[in-house]
Motif scaffolding. Structure first.
Motif, mmCIF file in Angstrom:
data_model
loop_
_atom_site.group_PDB
_atom_site.id
_atom_site.type_symbol
_atom_site.label_atom_id
_atom_site.label_comp_id
_atom_site.label_asym_id
_atom_site.label_seq_id
_atom_site.Cartn_x
_atom_site.Cartn_y
_atom_site.Cartn_z
ATOM 1 N N HIS A 4 0.838 -1.196 0.000
ATOM 2 C CA HIS A 4 0.000 0.000 0.000
ATOM 3 C C HIS A 4 0.875 1.249 0.000
ATOM 4 O O HIS A 4 2.072 1.174 0.266
ATOM 5 C CB HIS A 4 -0.978 0.032 1.187
ATOM 6 C CG HIS A 4 -0.307 0.157 2.514
ATOM 7 N ND1 HIS A 4 0.039 -0.924 3.284
ATOM 8 C CD2 HIS A 4 0.108 1.243 3.216
ATOM 9 C CE1 HIS A 4 0.621 -0.517 4.394
ATOM 10 N NE2 HIS A 4 0.682 0.794 4.371
ATOM 11 N N ILE A 5 0.249 2.381 -0.314
ATOM 12 C CA ILE A 5 0.941 3.677 -0.314
ATOM 13 C C ILE A 5 0.083 4.655 0.477
ATOM 14 O O ILE A 5 -1.122 4.750 0.262
ATOM 15 C CB ILE A 5 1.139 4.219 -1.742
ATOM 16 C CG1 ILE A 5 2.007 3.266 -2.574
ATOM 17 C CG2 ILE A 5 1.752 5.620 -1.710
ATOM 18 C CD1 ILE A 5 2.121 3.650 -4.042
ATOM 19 N N VAL A 33 -5.949 6.900 -10.437
ATOM 20 C CA VAL A 33 -6.821 6.478 -9.342
ATOM 21 C C VAL A 33 -8.225 7.015 -9.610
ATOM 22 O O VAL A 33 -8.417 8.226 -9.748
ATOM 23 C CB VAL A 33 -6.304 6.987 -7.972
ATOM 24 C CG1 VAL A 33 -7.256 6.599 -6.856
ATOM 25 C CG2 VAL A 33 -4.900 6.451 -7.710
ATOM 26 N N ARG A 34 -9.185 6.126 -9.719
ATOM 27 C CA ARG A 34 -10.567 6.524 -9.971
ATOM 28 C C ARG A 34 -11.125 7.289 -8.789
ATOM 29 O O ARG A 34 -10.998 6.850 -7.645
ATOM 30 C CB ARG A 34 -11.439 5.303 -10.232
ATOM 31 C CG ARG A 34 -11.150 4.632 -11.560
ATOM 32 C CD ARG A 34 -11.969 3.391 -11.707
ATOM 33 N NE ARG A 34 -11.507 2.468 -10.652
ATOM 34 C CZ ARG A 34 -12.090 1.322 -10.353
ATOM 35 N NH1 ARG A 34 -13.153 0.947 -10.986
ATOM 36 N NH2 ARG A 34 -11.612 0.541 -9.416
ATOM 37 N N VAL A 58 -4.408 10.069 2.124
ATOM 38 C CA VAL A 58 -5.092 9.046 1.333
ATOM 39 C C VAL A 58 -4.219 7.798 1.354
ATOM 40 O O VAL A 58 -2.991 7.892 1.381
ATOM 41 C CB VAL A 58 -5.348 9.527 -0.120
ATOM 42 C CG1 VAL A 58 -4.060 9.804 -0.858
ATOM 43 C CG2 VAL A 58 -6.212 8.550 -0.888
ATOM 44 N N GLN A 59 -4.878 6.653 1.383
ATOM 45 C CA GLN A 59 -4.136 5.393 1.313
ATOM 46 C C GLN A 59 -4.580 4.633 0.075
ATOM 47 O O GLN A 59 -5.782 4.416 -0.135
ATOM 48 C CB GLN A 59 -4.348 4.550 2.565
ATOM 49 C CG GLN A 59 -3.417 3.346 2.582
ATOM 50 C CD GLN A 59 -3.409 2.633 3.905
ATOM 51 O OE1 GLN A 59 -4.406 2.047 4.295
ATOM 52 N NE2 GLN A 59 -2.285 2.678 4.589
ATOM 53 N N LEU A 60 -3.615 4.275 -0.738
ATOM 54 C CA LEU A 60 -3.863 3.492 -1.947
ATOM 55 C C LEU A 60 -3.601 2.030 -1.620
ATOM 56 O O LEU A 60 -2.512 1.688 -1.151
ATOM 57 C CB LEU A 60 -2.955 3.955 -3.081
ATOM 58 C CG LEU A 60 -3.001 5.441 -3.429
ATOM 59 C CD1 LEU A 60 -2.011 5.748 -4.539
ATOM 60 C CD2 LEU A 60 -4.406 5.857 -3.822
ATOM 61 N N LYS A 61 -4.593 1.186 -1.876
ATOM 62 C CA LYS A 61 -4.461 -0.239 -1.550
ATOM 63 C C LYS A 61 -4.554 -1.138 -2.783
ATOM 64 O O LYS A 61 -4.019 -2.236 -2.771
ATOM 65 C CB LYS A 61 -5.539 -0.649 -0.544
ATOM 66 C CG LYS A 61 -5.393 0.056 0.780
ATOM 67 C CD LYS A 61 -6.492 -0.351 1.739
ATOM 68 C CE LYS A 61 -6.357 0.418 3.042
ATOM 69 N NZ LYS A 61 -7.430 0.093 3.982
#
Length: 147
Positions: A4-5, A33-34, A58-61
């Motif tokens: 994740h980021i 990212v939508r 924000v966390q991108l998974k």
């Protein structure tokens, strides 16, 4: 690969929160990212001297979002940023296999990607996943993504 980021940025009382949000969204939209702007969480805090601070994060998974972010950032670095990153890569990867970047907030407001060592930055914490946990293998992944 990337587990994740987490992206995080502070909007100080003297800054327009919507502009800082746009700077963060620049990375999300660039990464594909939508509806990235809807994922941004906003938290109100107070600074050491009582000044109001807005924390945007924000966390991108999703794997596609994480890879999109890595490719977008790497694809927009200058040659100087790439050289700087390669030089500091081992120090930027901690023992928890988190790779740390500071992205210039002011440059992002101008739709540019630039590394910075300033504390007034968009921080990116990129959690690298290896099985079993292995810092050397994580370093190889970081080199492939950002080197």
């Amino acid at each position: 690969m990337i587990h994740h980021i987490t992206l995080r940025v502070l909007a100080h009382a003297t800054e327009d929160v919507s502009r800082v949000r746009e700077a963060l969204d620049f990375f999300l939209s660039g990464a594909g990212v939508r509806e990235g702007n809807k994922l941004i969480e906003e938290l109100q805090a107070e600074g050491h001297h009582g000044n109001p601070i807005t924390i945007l994060s924000v966390q991108l998974k999703r794997k596609a979002d994480c890879l999109g972010f890595a490719h977008f950032v790497r694809g927009h670095f200058s040659e100087e940023d790439v050289a700087w990153l390669k030089e500091e890569m081992p120090e930027r990867l901690d023992d928890g296999q988190v790779f740390h970047l500071r992205l210039d907030k002011q440059a992002a407001c101008l739709q540019q990607v630039r590394l910075t060592d300033s504390s007034d930055a968009i921080t990116a914490q990129i959690k690298i996943e290896t099985y079993p946990k292995n810092r050397e293998k994580a370093g190889v992944i970081v080199e492939e993504l950002f080197g």
